[in-house]
Design an enzyme around this catalytic site. Structure first.
Site, PDB file in Angstrom:
ATOM      1  N   LYS A  75       0.815  -1.227   0.000  1.00  0.00           N
ATOM      2  CA  LYS A  75       0.000   0.000   0.000  1.00  0.00           C
ATOM      3  C   LYS A  75       0.850   1.279   0.000  1.00  0.00           C
ATOM      4  CE  LYS A  75      -4.188  -1.821   2.131  1.00  0.00           C
ATOM      5  NZ  LYS A  75      -5.164  -1.712   3.213  1.00  0.00           N
ATOM      6  N   ASP A 111      -9.897   3.209   1.914  1.00  0.00           N
ATOM      7  CA  ASP A 111     -10.075   2.676   3.276  1.00  0.00           C
ATOM      8  C   ASP A 111     -10.585   3.768   4.215  1.00  0.00           C
ATOM      9  OD1 ASP A 111      -9.306   0.029   2.931  1.00  0.00           O
ATOM     10  OD2 ASP A 111      -7.188   0.439   3.279  1.00  0.00           O
ATOM     11  N   ALA A 139      -4.113   0.513   8.510  1.00  0.00           N
ATOM     12  CA  ALA A 139      -5.542   0.676   8.786  1.00  0.00           C
ATOM     13  C   ALA A 139      -5.760   1.838   9.751  1.00  0.00           C
ATOM     14  CB  ALA A 139      -6.103  -0.620   9.371  1.00  0.00           C
ATOM     15  N   THR A 203      -5.277  -3.530  15.090  1.00  0.00           N
ATOM     16  CA  THR A 203      -4.219  -4.548  15.075  1.00  0.00           C
ATOM     17  C   THR A 203      -4.822  -5.864  14.567  1.00  0.00           C
ATOM     18  OG1 THR A 203      -4.550  -5.595  17.234  1.00  0.00           O
ATOM     19  CG2 THR A 203      -3.349  -3.505  17.230  1.00  0.00           C
TER      20      THR A 203
HETATM   21  P1  NAP Z   1      -0.044  -3.073   9.558  1.00  0.00           P
HETATM   22  O1  NAP Z   1       0.191  -1.855   8.759  1.00  0.00           O
HETATM   23  O2  NAP Z   1       0.930  -4.185   9.546  1.00  0.00           O
HETATM   24  O3  NAP Z   1      -0.246  -2.590  11.105  1.00  0.00           O
HETATM   25  C1  NAP Z   1      -0.506  -3.516  12.139  1.00  0.00           C
HETATM   26  C2  NAP Z   1      -0.594  -2.759  13.470  1.00  0.00           C
HETATM   27  O4  NAP Z   1      -0.922  -3.714  14.502  1.00  0.00           O
HETATM   28  C3  NAP Z   1       0.723  -2.114  13.897  1.00  0.00           C
HETATM   29  O5  NAP Z   1       0.427  -0.921  14.578  1.00  0.00           O
HETATM   30  C4  NAP Z   1       1.331  -3.167  14.841  1.00  0.00           C
HETATM   31  O6  NAP Z   1       2.154  -2.603  15.841  1.00  0.00           O
HETATM   32  C5  NAP Z   1       0.083  -3.703  15.515  1.00  0.00           C
HETATM   33  N1  NAP Z   1       0.270  -5.075  15.971  1.00  0.00           N
HETATM   34  C6  NAP Z   1       0.464  -6.185  15.213  1.00  0.00           C
HETATM   35  N2  NAP Z   1       0.579  -7.280  15.990  1.00  0.00           N
HETATM   36  C7  NAP Z   1       0.474  -6.844  17.277  1.00  0.00           C
HETATM   37  C8  NAP Z   1       0.542  -7.490  18.540  1.00  0.00           C
HETATM   38  N3  NAP Z   1       0.704  -8.806  18.628  1.00  0.00           N
HETATM   39  N4  NAP Z   1       0.388  -6.736  19.647  1.00  0.00           N
HETATM   40  C9  NAP Z   1       0.215  -5.395  19.580  1.00  0.00           C
HETATM   41  N5  NAP Z   1       0.152  -4.721  18.399  1.00  0.00           N
HETATM   42  C10 NAP Z   1       0.283  -5.441  17.268  1.00  0.00           C
HETATM   43  O7  NAP Z   1      -1.441  -3.756   9.175  1.00  0.00           O
HETATM   44  P2  NAP Z   1      -2.783  -3.017   8.676  1.00  0.00           P
HETATM   45  O8  NAP Z   1      -2.785  -2.897   7.218  1.00  0.00           O
HETATM   46  O9  NAP Z   1      -2.991  -1.786   9.491  1.00  0.00           O
HETATM   47  O10 NAP Z   1      -3.867  -4.148   9.053  1.00  0.00           O
HETATM   48  C11 NAP Z   1      -4.182  -4.417  10.391  1.00  0.00           C
HETATM   49  C12 NAP Z   1      -5.455  -5.262  10.481  1.00  0.00           C
HETATM   50  O11 NAP Z   1      -6.535  -4.545   9.905  1.00  0.00           O
HETATM   51  C13 NAP Z   1      -5.370  -6.594   9.721  1.00  0.00           C
HETATM   52  O12 NAP Z   1      -6.024  -7.560  10.494  1.00  0.00           O
HETATM   53  C14 NAP Z   1      -6.152  -6.310   8.440  1.00  0.00           C
HETATM   54  O13 NAP Z   1      -6.753  -7.469   7.909  1.00  0.00           O
HETATM   55  C15 NAP Z   1      -7.208  -5.361   8.968  1.00  0.00           C
HETATM   56  N6  NAP Z   1      -7.755  -4.468   7.918  1.00  0.00           N
HETATM   57  C16 NAP Z   1      -9.087  -4.498   7.699  1.00  0.00           C
HETATM   58  C17 NAP Z   1      -9.633  -3.669   6.735  1.00  0.00           C
HETATM   59  C18 NAP Z   1     -11.112  -3.693   6.488  1.00  0.00           C
HETATM   60  O14 NAP Z   1     -11.523  -3.224   5.428  1.00  0.00           O
HETATM   61  N7  NAP Z   1     -11.908  -4.198   7.400  1.00  0.00           N
HETATM   62  C19 NAP Z   1      -8.807  -2.801   5.986  1.00  0.00           C
HETATM   63  C20 NAP Z   1      -7.428  -2.785   6.258  1.00  0.00           C
HETATM   64  C21 NAP Z   1      -6.906  -3.641   7.228  1.00  0.00           C
HETATM   65  P3  NAP Z   1       3.696  -2.212  15.560  1.00  0.00           P
HETATM   66  O15 NAP Z   1       3.689  -0.889  14.864  1.00  0.00           O
HETATM   67  O16 NAP Z   1       4.283  -2.163  16.911  1.00  0.00           O
HETATM   68  O17 NAP Z   1       4.264  -3.334  14.700  1.00  0.00           O
END
Ligand code: NAP
Length: 290
Positions: A75, A111, A139, A203
């Protein structure tokens, strides 16, 4: 009416690129509405090796793919290969939708509007609210940019404090609202949840297959809290289930997924897709496959 649901040499291609891509629900919902509207399109998913992103973007032009969704991990990285980015995509620094206009690739972020629409459509009024966001990744960025104009205050709690701080500074600069950033810890979650009206988990904690975990203990909830989990598989995460049991109103990630898809589909095809078909096809698929 002429039958267009036959794939022919005239069929136009839409797709999603990511790595991994097998989990994506986008082909399910887009192909369902292509069929419903009897359009001459097909939507496929391509797993792109992260080292090959530049080549993949060139191929999208060469093969005249009309519309593209972009997911993890591209992205942000894809921006430098595109010809134009819309203002919100530029601010967020991430693009999830691309339109190919005769080889000229325009990127935007749907998004942000998808998440806002999902919350508003649930009947929750966001104006003046205090929002607590868990996570500071893609996200969280899209959501906070989507909501920042309407709400009172945002607190971002993230495992990596620097990432939360960076997002908070940006939002403060762009919108001038009250933003705090904190490190993810039990005591911070407890303290901040008390003050929040809207709690948003961005997350992946609780996402399939790790469905038995939740980012926050249920004992911190209060009944006036609205809990939104962007995770959509499972449809009801442990976080949402426990919040409901505490009397909170809840919203899962499915609506956000569908509304970002609606914006993309309308932009590519100039047609209005049936939201209920998009939703029900995903629900059916998740229930069948997990
Ligand atoms: P990303 O950019 O990788 O960000 C993930 C975030 O979660 C980061 O802030 C990370 O913290 C945190 N995190 C991950 N594992 C963790 C843990 N075990 N404990 C605490 N914090 C944790 O991913 P993203 O694109 O934002 O996506 C995140 C989620 O949103 C996914 O499940 C995705 O499927 C979902 N999503 C849904 C939609 C929808 O349309 N519904 C759209 C986009 C995303 P750090 O910065 O410390 O690594």
């Amino acid at each position: 009416m002429e039958e267009k649901n036959i794939i022919s040499a005239q069929t136009k291609l839409l797709c999603i690129i990511g790595c991994p891509i097998e989990h994506s629900m986008s082909p399910i919902m887009h192909n369902a509405v292509i069929k419903d509207l009897n359009l001459d399109y097909v939507y496929l998913a391509f797993n792109v090796n992260p080292y090959d992103l530049k080549l993949a973007v060139k191929a999208l032009k060469t093969l005249d793919v009309k519309g593209i969704n972009v997911t993890i991990p591209f992205k942000e990285k894809i921006i430098k290969y595109l010809d134009e980015i819309n203002p919100i995509g530029q601010k967020i620094g991430a693009v999830n939708t691309i339109k190919n206009e005769d080889g000229y690739l325009i990127g935007k972020n749907t998004d942000a509007e998808g998440s806002k629409k999902a919350i508003l459509n649930s009947g929750y009024a966001i104006s003046g609210r205090n929002v607590l966001i868990l996570g500071a990744g893609g996200a969280a960025r899209a959501l906070s940019y989507g909501l920042a104009n309407d709400i009172n205050k945002i607190t971002i709690i993230n495992r990596n404090k620097n990432r939360a701080e960076k997002l908070a500074k940006e939002l403060n600069r762009n919108f001038g609202i009250d933003i705090k950033s904190k490190k993810f810890s039990t005591s911070t979650l407890k303290e901040e949840t008390k003050k929040a009206d809207l709690l948003i988990n961005t997350t992946p904690i609780g996402m399939y297959p790790n469905v038995d975990i939740t980012p926050i203990s249920a004992e911190f909830f209060h009944k006036d809290l609205f809990v939104f989990d962007v995770v959509y598989n499972p449809l009801e995460t442990k976080l949402l289930k426990e919040a409901k049991e505490c009397g909170c109103k809840t919203l899962g990630g499915l609506d956000m997924l569908v509304y970002q898809g609606v914006s993309a589909f309308e932009w590519w095809t100039n047609e209005k897709p049936n939201v209920n078909i998009m939703k029900s096809k995903i629900i059916e698929f998740i229930k069948k496959k997990g």
